[in-house]
Write a protein that holds these residues in place. Sequence first.
Motif, PDB file in Angstrom:
ATOM      1  N   ALA A  53      40.764  40.230  54.932  1.00  0.00           N
ATOM      2  CA  ALA A  53      40.798  38.794  55.228  1.00  0.00           C
ATOM      3  C   ALA A  53      40.603  37.973  53.961  1.00  0.00           C
ATOM      4  CB  ALA A  53      39.723  38.456  56.254  1.00  0.00           C
ATOM      5  N   GLN A  54      39.716  38.421  53.083  1.00  0.00           N
ATOM      6  CA  GLN A  54      39.462  37.718  51.831  1.00  0.00           C
ATOM      7  C   GLN A  54      40.686  37.773  50.916  1.00  0.00           C
ATOM      8  OE1 GLN A  54      35.820  39.016  50.034  1.00  0.00           O
ATOM      9  NE2 GLN A  54      35.907  37.481  48.418  1.00  0.00           N
ATOM     10  N   VAL A  55      41.347  38.918  50.854  1.00  0.00           N
ATOM     11  CA  VAL A  55      42.558  39.064  50.043  1.00  0.00           C
ATOM     12  C   VAL A  55      43.667  38.182  50.586  1.00  0.00           C
ATOM     13  CG1 VAL A  55      44.415  40.683  49.446  1.00  0.00           C
ATOM     14  CG2 VAL A  55      42.031  41.356  49.153  1.00  0.00           C
ATOM     15  N   GLU A  56      43.861  38.203  51.896  1.00  0.00           N
ATOM     16  CA  GLU A  56      44.901  37.377  52.511  1.00  0.00           C
ATOM     17  C   GLU A  56      44.655  35.898  52.261  1.00  0.00           C
ATOM     18  OE1 GLU A  56      46.970  36.535  56.856  1.00  0.00           O
ATOM     19  OE2 GLU A  56      45.610  38.233  56.612  1.00  0.00           O
ATOM     20  N   ALA A  57      43.411  35.472  52.400  1.00  0.00           N
ATOM     21  CA  ALA A  57      43.071  34.073  52.154  1.00  0.00           C
ATOM     22  C   ALA A  57      43.304  33.702  50.688  1.00  0.00           C
ATOM     23  CB  ALA A  57      41.617  33.805  52.535  1.00  0.00           C
ATOM     24  N   GLY A  58      42.964  34.595  49.781  1.00  0.00           N
ATOM     25  CA  GLY A  58      43.159  34.328  48.359  1.00  0.00           C
ATOM     26  C   GLY A  58      44.621  34.239  47.973  1.00  0.00           C
ATOM     27  N   LEU A  59      45.451  35.083  48.587  1.00  0.00           N
ATOM     28  CA  LEU A  59      46.873  35.084  48.263  1.00  0.00           C
ATOM     29  C   LEU A  59      47.620  33.901  48.861  1.00  0.00           C
ATOM     30  CD1 LEU A  59      47.671  38.899  48.640  1.00  0.00           C
ATOM     31  CD2 LEU A  59      47.369  37.593  46.524  1.00  0.00           C
ATOM     32  N   THR A  60      47.149  33.382  49.983  1.00  0.00           N
ATOM     33  CA  THR A  60      47.849  32.281  50.648  1.00  0.00           C
ATOM     34  C   THR A  60      47.226  30.912  50.388  1.00  0.00           C
ATOM     35  OG1 THR A  60      46.551  32.605  52.667  1.00  0.00           O
ATOM     36  CG2 THR A  60      48.653  33.777  52.512  1.00  0.00           C
ATOM     37  N   SER A  61      46.105  30.867  49.669  1.00  0.00           N
ATOM     38  CA  SER A  61      45.400  29.595  49.484  1.00  0.00           C
ATOM     39  C   SER A  61      46.106  28.638  48.536  1.00  0.00           C
ATOM     40  CB  SER A  61      43.978  29.848  48.973  1.00  0.00           C
ATOM     41  OG  SER A  61      44.021  30.348  47.646  1.00  0.00           O
ATOM     42  N   GLY A  62      46.920  29.151  47.627  1.00  0.00           N
ATOM     43  CA  GLY A  62      47.609  28.285  46.686  1.00  0.00           C
ATOM     44  C   GLY A  62      46.809  27.981  45.426  1.00  0.00           C
ATOM     45  N   THR A  63      45.615  28.565  45.286  1.00  0.00           N
ATOM     46  CA  THR A  63      44.805  28.314  44.093  1.00  0.00           C
ATOM     47  C   THR A  63      45.296  29.119  42.898  1.00  0.00           C
ATOM     48  OG1 THR A  63      43.223  30.059  44.655  1.00  0.00           O
ATOM     49  CG2 THR A  63      42.739  27.825  45.447  1.00  0.00           C
ATOM     50  N   ALA A 119      49.563  35.789  40.584  1.00  0.00           N
ATOM     51  CA  ALA A 119      50.916  36.015  40.070  1.00  0.00           C
ATOM     52  C   ALA A 119      51.035  37.378  39.399  1.00  0.00           C
ATOM     53  CB  ALA A 119      51.294  34.914  39.087  1.00  0.00           C
ATOM     54  N   GLY A 120      49.923  37.948  38.933  1.00  0.00           N
ATOM     55  CA  GLY A 120      49.955  39.221  38.235  1.00  0.00           C
ATOM     56  C   GLY A 120      49.638  40.423  39.098  1.00  0.00           C
ATOM     57  N   ILE A 121      49.427  40.234  40.393  1.00  0.00           N
ATOM     58  CA  ILE A 121      49.059  41.345  41.275  1.00  0.00           C
ATOM     59  C   ILE A 121      50.301  42.100  41.722  1.00  0.00           C
ATOM     60  CG2 ILE A 121      48.040  41.960  43.507  1.00  0.00           C
ATOM     61  CD1 ILE A 121      46.164  39.588  43.184  1.00  0.00           C
ATOM     62  N   ALA A 122      50.306  43.408  41.449  1.00  0.00           N
ATOM     63  CA  ALA A 122      51.403  44.265  41.908  1.00  0.00           C
ATOM     64  C   ALA A 122      51.091  44.830  43.294  1.00  0.00           C
ATOM     65  CB  ALA A 122      51.640  45.394  40.917  1.00  0.00           C
ATOM     66  N   TYR A 123      49.842  45.271  43.496  1.00  0.00           N
ATOM     67  CA  TYR A 123      49.425  45.796  44.800  1.00  0.00           C
ATOM     68  C   TYR A 123      47.902  45.759  44.888  1.00  0.00           C
ATOM     69  CZ  TYR A 123      48.202  50.059  42.283  1.00  0.00           C
ATOM     70  OH  TYR A 123      47.657  50.947  41.397  1.00  0.00           O
ATOM     71  N   ILE A 124      47.400  45.834  46.116  1.00  0.00           N
ATOM     72  CA  ILE A 124      45.965  45.920  46.375  1.00  0.00           C
ATOM     73  C   ILE A 124      45.765  47.041  47.383  1.00  0.00           C
ATOM     74  CG2 ILE A 124      43.911  44.774  47.275  1.00  0.00           C
ATOM     75  CD1 ILE A 124      45.163  42.130  46.388  1.00  0.00           C
ATOM     76  N   GLU A 125      44.902  47.991  47.018  1.00  0.00           N
ATOM     77  CA  GLU A 125      44.610  49.125  47.898  1.00  0.00           C
ATOM     78  C   GLU A 125      43.137  49.053  48.283  1.00  0.00           C
ATOM     79  OE1 GLU A 125      44.053  53.767  47.135  1.00  0.00           O
ATOM     80  OE2 GLU A 125      46.056  53.019  46.654  1.00  0.00           O
ATOM     81  N   ILE A 126      42.886  49.017  49.579  1.00  0.00           N
ATOM     82  CA  ILE A 126      41.512  49.007  50.089  1.00  0.00           C
ATOM     83  C   ILE A 126      41.261  50.380  50.691  1.00  0.00           C
ATOM     84  CG2 ILE A 126      39.895  47.950  51.687  1.00  0.00           C
ATOM     85  CD1 ILE A 126      41.603  45.389  51.489  1.00  0.00           C
ATOM     86  N   LEU A 155      42.696  47.869  38.203  1.00  0.00           N
ATOM     87  CA  LEU A 155      41.313  47.404  38.340  1.00  0.00           C
ATOM     88  C   LEU A 155      40.732  48.109  39.553  1.00  0.00           C
ATOM     89  CD1 LEU A 155      39.080  45.400  37.525  1.00  0.00           C
ATOM     90  CD2 LEU A 155      40.183  43.728  38.990  1.00  0.00           C
ATOM     91  N   SER A 156      39.610  48.800  39.387  1.00  0.00           N
ATOM     92  CA  SER A 156      39.020  49.579  40.462  1.00  0.00           C
ATOM     93  C   SER A 156      37.517  49.343  40.497  1.00  0.00           C
ATOM     94  CB  SER A 156      39.321  51.066  40.250  1.00  0.00           C
ATOM     95  OG  SER A 156      38.733  51.831  41.269  1.00  0.00           O
ATOM     96  N   PHE A 157      36.994  49.051  41.696  1.00  0.00           N
ATOM     97  CA  PHE A 157      35.557  48.849  41.858  1.00  0.00           C
ATOM     98  C   PHE A 157      35.160  49.079  43.302  1.00  0.00           C
ATOM     99  CE2 PHE A 157      37.652  44.771  42.277  1.00  0.00           C
ATOM    100  CZ  PHE A 157      37.066  44.185  43.379  1.00  0.00           C
ATOM    101  N   GLU A 158      33.858  49.174  43.536  1.00  0.00           N
ATOM    102  CA  GLU A 158      33.295  49.397  44.872  1.00  0.00           C
ATOM    103  C   GLU A 158      32.735  48.088  45.421  1.00  0.00           C
ATOM    104  OE1 GLU A 158      32.909  52.325  46.699  1.00  0.00           O
ATOM    105  OE2 GLU A 158      34.078  53.434  45.235  1.00  0.00           O
ATOM    106  N   SER A 159      32.878  47.887  46.717  1.00  0.00           N
ATOM    107  CA  SER A 159      32.326  46.706  47.377  1.00  0.00           C
ATOM    108  C   SER A 159      31.554  47.134  48.618  1.00  0.00           C
ATOM    109  CB  SER A 159      33.448  45.754  47.780  1.00  0.00           C
ATOM    110  OG  SER A 159      32.927  44.653  48.493  1.00  0.00           O
ATOM    111  N   ARG A 184      41.254  48.914  44.768  1.00  0.00           N
ATOM    112  CA  ARG A 184      42.062  49.134  43.567  1.00  0.00           C
ATOM    113  C   ARG A 184      43.152  48.084  43.535  1.00  0.00           C
ATOM    114  NH1 ARG A 184      43.140  55.500  43.332  1.00  0.00           N
ATOM    115  NH2 ARG A 184      45.174  54.685  43.850  1.00  0.00           N
ATOM    116  N   ILE A 185      43.261  47.385  42.403  1.00  0.00           N
ATOM    117  CA  ILE A 185      44.242  46.321  42.244  1.00  0.00           C
ATOM    118  C   ILE A 185      45.163  46.684  41.088  1.00  0.00           C
ATOM    119  CG2 ILE A 185      44.606  43.869  41.771  1.00  0.00           C
ATOM    120  CD1 ILE A 185      41.784  43.380  42.878  1.00  0.00           C
TER     121      ILE A 185
END
Length: 74
Positions: free
Chosen positions: A27-37, A55-62, A14-18, A4-5
């Motif tokens: 690890a994927q979230v951390e890489a995405g947030l620190t990558s600078g893209t 820039a628009g992410i308030a929180y991410i719940e796994i 935003l909510s979905f299953e993976s 949930r994002i």
Amino acid sequence: MEIRIGIVNAPRELSFESSQSAEELAAQVEAGLTSGTGVLKLTDDKGRLYVVPTAGIAYIEIGTEESRRIGFVG
């Protein structure tokens, strides 16, 4: 795994299953947030790609993996 994002200034999240594990998603979230893209890319269990501006992410719940209950819960 449920993801949930929360999006800044948006009334719904935003909510979905993976099919990935919690460790892989974290690890994927951390890489995405620190990558600078400026974007976070995640894929759901049906193969759909979600691209979220960091820039628009308030929180991410796994969430945890939980089997669905069948029947009535007393």
